[in-house]
Design an enzyme around this catalytic site. Sequence first.
Site, mmCIF file in Angstrom:
data_model
loop_
_atom_site.group_PDB
_atom_site.id
_atom_site.type_symbol
_atom_site.label_atom_id
_atom_site.label_comp_id
_atom_site.label_asym_id
_atom_site.label_seq_id
_atom_site.Cartn_x
_atom_site.Cartn_y
_atom_site.Cartn_z
ATOM 1 N N MET A 1 0.838 -1.168 0.000
ATOM 2 C CA MET A 1 0.000 0.000 0.000
ATOM 3 C C MET A 1 0.892 1.245 0.000
ATOM 4 S SD MET A 1 -2.588 1.344 3.024
ATOM 5 C CE MET A 1 -3.014 -0.284 3.419
ATOM 6 N N PRO A 2 1.007 1.945 -1.123
ATOM 7 C CA PRO A 2 1.799 3.168 -1.175
ATOM 8 C C PRO A 2 1.124 4.280 -0.365
ATOM 9 C CG PRO A 2 1.263 2.391 -3.394
ATOM 10 C CD PRO A 2 0.482 1.579 -2.434
#
Length: 67
Positions: free
Chosen positions: A1-2
């Site tokens: 998850m950026p």
Amino acid sequence: MPIAIINIIEGRSEEKKQALLSNVSKAIADSLDAPLESVRVLIQEYPDTQWAAGGQTIAERRKQSPR
């Protein structure tokens, strides 16, 4: 998850901030080939009296050269 954290000076409209959130989210998703739904973007806002460049706050710099 950026996750991206963007620091800006207070004063921009909600519309401008929404556009920033949307555009950055899309750019990250495209760049990393990640699902858009996995991208998190946070905006942290600071008063112009708490942000300095070259030893002067932005408030001081604005007083010296108004827009």
